[in-house]
Scaffold this motif. Structure first.
Motif, PDB file in Angstrom:
ATOM      1  N   ASP A  47      -7.006  -3.796  -3.361  1.00  0.00           N
ATOM      2  CA  ASP A  47      -5.629  -3.511  -3.007  1.00  0.00           C
ATOM      3  C   ASP A  47      -5.006  -4.716  -2.293  1.00  0.00           C
ATOM      4  OD1 ASP A  47      -3.326  -2.022  -2.566  1.00  0.00           O
ATOM      5  OD2 ASP A  47      -4.040  -1.346  -0.605  1.00  0.00           O
ATOM      6  N   ALA A  48      -5.747  -5.280  -1.314  1.00  0.00           N
ATOM      7  CA  ALA A  48      -5.237  -6.440  -0.578  1.00  0.00           C
ATOM      8  C   ALA A  48      -5.036  -7.619  -1.527  1.00  0.00           C
ATOM      9  CB  ALA A  48      -6.202  -6.807   0.547  1.00  0.00           C
ATOM     10  N   HIS A  49      -6.015  -7.832  -2.432  1.00  0.00           N
ATOM     11  CA  HIS A  49      -5.913  -8.950  -3.375  1.00  0.00           C
ATOM     12  C   HIS A  49      -4.760  -8.762  -4.350  1.00  0.00           C
ATOM     13  CE1 HIS A  49      -9.030 -11.739  -2.372  1.00  0.00           C
ATOM     14  NE2 HIS A  49      -9.894 -10.756  -2.188  1.00  0.00           N
ATOM     15  N   ARG A  50      -4.545  -7.533  -4.764  1.00  0.00           N
ATOM     16  CA  ARG A  50      -3.468  -7.286  -5.714  1.00  0.00           C
ATOM     17  C   ARG A  50      -2.118  -7.650  -5.094  1.00  0.00           C
ATOM     18  NH1 ARG A  50      -0.461  -3.422  -5.934  1.00  0.00           N
ATOM     19  NH2 ARG A  50      -1.755  -2.129  -4.557  1.00  0.00           N
ATOM     20  N   ARG A  51      -1.933  -7.305  -3.818  1.00  0.00           N
ATOM     21  CA  ARG A  51      -0.671  -7.639  -3.144  1.00  0.00           C
ATOM     22  C   ARG A  51      -0.460  -9.154  -3.097  1.00  0.00           C
ATOM     23  NH1 ARG A  51       0.483  -2.946   0.786  1.00  0.00           N
ATOM     24  NH2 ARG A  51      -1.155  -1.515   0.155  1.00  0.00           N
ATOM     25  N   ILE A  52      -1.532  -9.871  -2.736  1.00  0.00           N
ATOM     26  CA  ILE A  52      -1.442 -11.338  -2.645  1.00  0.00           C
ATOM     27  C   ILE A  52      -1.185 -11.931  -4.023  1.00  0.00           C
ATOM     28  CG2 ILE A  52      -2.850 -13.408  -2.313  1.00  0.00           C
ATOM     29  CD1 ILE A  52      -2.248 -12.499   0.310  1.00  0.00           C
ATOM     30  N   ASP A  53      -1.925 -11.448  -5.020  1.00  0.00           N
ATOM     31  CA  ASP A  53      -1.801 -12.009  -6.375  1.00  0.00           C
ATOM     32  C   ASP A  53      -0.383 -11.843  -6.910  1.00  0.00           C
ATOM     33  OD1 ASP A  53      -4.425 -12.763  -6.377  1.00  0.00           O
ATOM     34  OD2 ASP A  53      -5.143 -11.024  -7.514  1.00  0.00           O
ATOM     35  N   THR A  54       0.200 -10.693  -6.659  1.00  0.00           N
ATOM     36  CA  THR A  54       1.548 -10.434  -7.164  1.00  0.00           C
ATOM     37  C   THR A  54       2.543 -11.426  -6.569  1.00  0.00           C
ATOM     38  OG1 THR A  54       0.962  -8.103  -7.224  1.00  0.00           O
ATOM     39  CG2 THR A  54       3.300  -8.643  -7.478  1.00  0.00           C
ATOM     40  N   LEU A  55       2.523 -11.567  -5.241  1.00  0.00           N
ATOM     41  CA  LEU A  55       3.472 -12.475  -4.598  1.00  0.00           C
ATOM     42  C   LEU A  55       3.179 -13.927  -4.988  1.00  0.00           C
ATOM     43  CD1 LEU A  55       5.745 -13.223  -2.729  1.00  0.00           C
ATOM     44  CD2 LEU A  55       4.200 -13.011  -0.783  1.00  0.00           C
TER      45      LEU A  55
END
Ligand code: ATP
Ligand code: MG
Length: 414
Positions: free
Chosen positions: A234-242
């Motif tokens: 979940d944390a990685h997905r947020r970073i990857d998107t931005l």
């Protein structure tokens, strides 16, 4: 969860000492998913300490006080925090016994002022300090009806660090919701901070779940992204998107998404293309060579070069025609190009770099002001020159120029 750090000690209000403990604490708290929202430094003055403590307790979930736990007259943290919390101090017999044992072991006489190091706030958990005499304290309670955790830590950095790691980290983790953290650093070359921010602000402001910090230096901007999530994915997905959206916007101005330096990236491309580079540097005095060779394995692509400060050496070592220098001046587009071509020829490299400029603070003129630098890159297809006018002191101009040159290598080969 919001945290606040209060550093206590008059010496940190002088120009001679600074509060470095809070940098360590902030990093560790961030790793736990806690945001540090205020930091203050207070001198050894009881009324000021009490009012700072009350303010901190009124607005932050976690308040860490550090320093001022020693035996001397000016060590007032215990008393001030007790007063702010409106809780009495009690002398802890176990802590006192441990202090006495510590003194006896060292064959020191324990003077009466040391006794107050055994004073703990009622309801506090004592945090042992094997590296020093003053123990820390952990208090979980209410302030004006709100849940608060208050931590008192000793000031000496080695004591503070070890006490935080052994006594506080796990206690905090147990109290906090489980959060996983992801971070990413994007590095941008040769773009002004305001231009960069105007392009990406519309993007990162749409991602309030990721904390974005912009750190600008000479010719380089670092974008630090940090997000937490209930799972690591979940944390990685947020970073990857931005990060993906920022990469789309800034495109090839971003040279690294993994923390690499520009010299590493330039070297990476040189190696990937099987190319070699040689440098002829005037105003940077070897800084480009220094940066390229700071990377392990650079012998595979960096052949060498020269620092050609005088006009005579520009001619002697890099074959710059004296007439060219006479006609255009040593700081010119033409001489930069001749340096790049000359060093490429002499050193038999795929790429030649030439740099000439006015680093300042003296030596500028109306026509050739301080900060004017010409950067040339030569290869078999020809020579490109980039003219820049950098601002700042001598060191900053030189750093900018080396950055520009390394970025030209990267862009030529990517
Ligand atoms: P002690 O028992 O050693 O007196 P203490 O808790 O009273 O411990 P201080 O006297 O406040 O600690 O500070 C001891 C030393 O630690 C000081 O010399 C100071 O330079 C250093 N120190 C204190 N606070 C900080 C800080 N926030 N950052 C870096 N160094 C600090
Ligand atoms: Mg002290």
């Amino acid at each position: 969860v919001n945290a606040e750090i209060v550093a206590i000690g008059s010496e940190m209000l002088t120009p001679f000492r600074s509060d470095t403990n809070s940098l360590f604490l902030t990093e560790k708290l961030n790793d736990l998913g806690v945001d540090v929202v205020f930091k203050s430094i207070v001198g050894d003055d009881r009324p000021r300490l009490v009012s700072t403590a009350k303010l901190a307790l009124s607005r932050s979930d976690l308040v860490v006080f550090m320093g001022g736990l020693g035996p001397t007259e000016d060590d007032l943290t215990r008393e001030a925090v007790a007063e702010a919390l409106n809780l009495p101090l009690r002398r802890d017999p176990e802590v006192l016994a441990a202090l006495e044992a510590r003194f006896a072991e060292r064959k020191f006489v324990m003077t009466p002022n040391n006794h107050k190091q055994a004073d703990v706030i009622t309801s506090a958990t004592v945090l042992p300090n094997p590296k020093g005499s003053a123990p820390g304290q952990w208090i979980a309670g209410k302030y004006e009806g709100h849940d608060r955790v208050v931590i008192l830590l000793p000031g000496p950095p080695h004591e503070l660090k070890s006490m935080f790691l052994t006594e506080c980290q796990e206690r905090l983790r147990a109290k906090l919701p489980v959060r996983f953290l992801a971070t990413r650093v994007l590095k941008v070359a040769m773009m002004g901070e305001s231009l960069c921010d105007s392009r990406i602000a519309p993007i990162y402001t749409q991602h309030a779940d990721v904390q974005t910090t912009i750190l600008a230096g000479a010719g380089e901007i670092e974008l630090h992204l940090r997000a937490s999530g209930a799972t690591l994915e979940d944390a990685h997905r947020r970073i990857d998107t931005l990060a993906g959206e920022i990469e789309d916007e800034l495109d090839d101005s971003i040279f690294s998404t993994n923390g690499e330096s520009l010299e590493q990236i330039a070297g990476y491309y040189l190696q990937m293309r099987g190319a070699t580079v040689a440098v002829a540097e005037s105003c940077t005095g070897g800084m480009v060579a220094e940066r390229l060779t700071s990377v392990a394995g650079s012998s595979r692509y960096f052949v060498g070069g020269m620092v050609v400060y005088s006009n005579e050496l520009k001619t002697k070592l890099a074959d710059v025609p004296p007439l060219l220098i006479e006609e255009y001046g040593a700081v010119s587009r033409e001489v930069a190009a001749a340096l790049a071509e000359g060093v490429r020829d002499r050193c038999n490299s795929t790429i030649g770099i030439g740099i000439t400029g006015v680093a300042g603070p003296t030596g500028g003129s109306a026509e050739k002001p301080v900060g004017l630098v010409f950067h040339a890159i030569a290869d078999e297809d020809g020579t490109d020159v980039v003219e820049r006018l950098f601002t700042g002191d001598r060191q900053r101009v030189r750093r900018f120029a080396s950055q520009q040159a390394l970025d030209m290598i990267r862009r030529k080969l990517m």
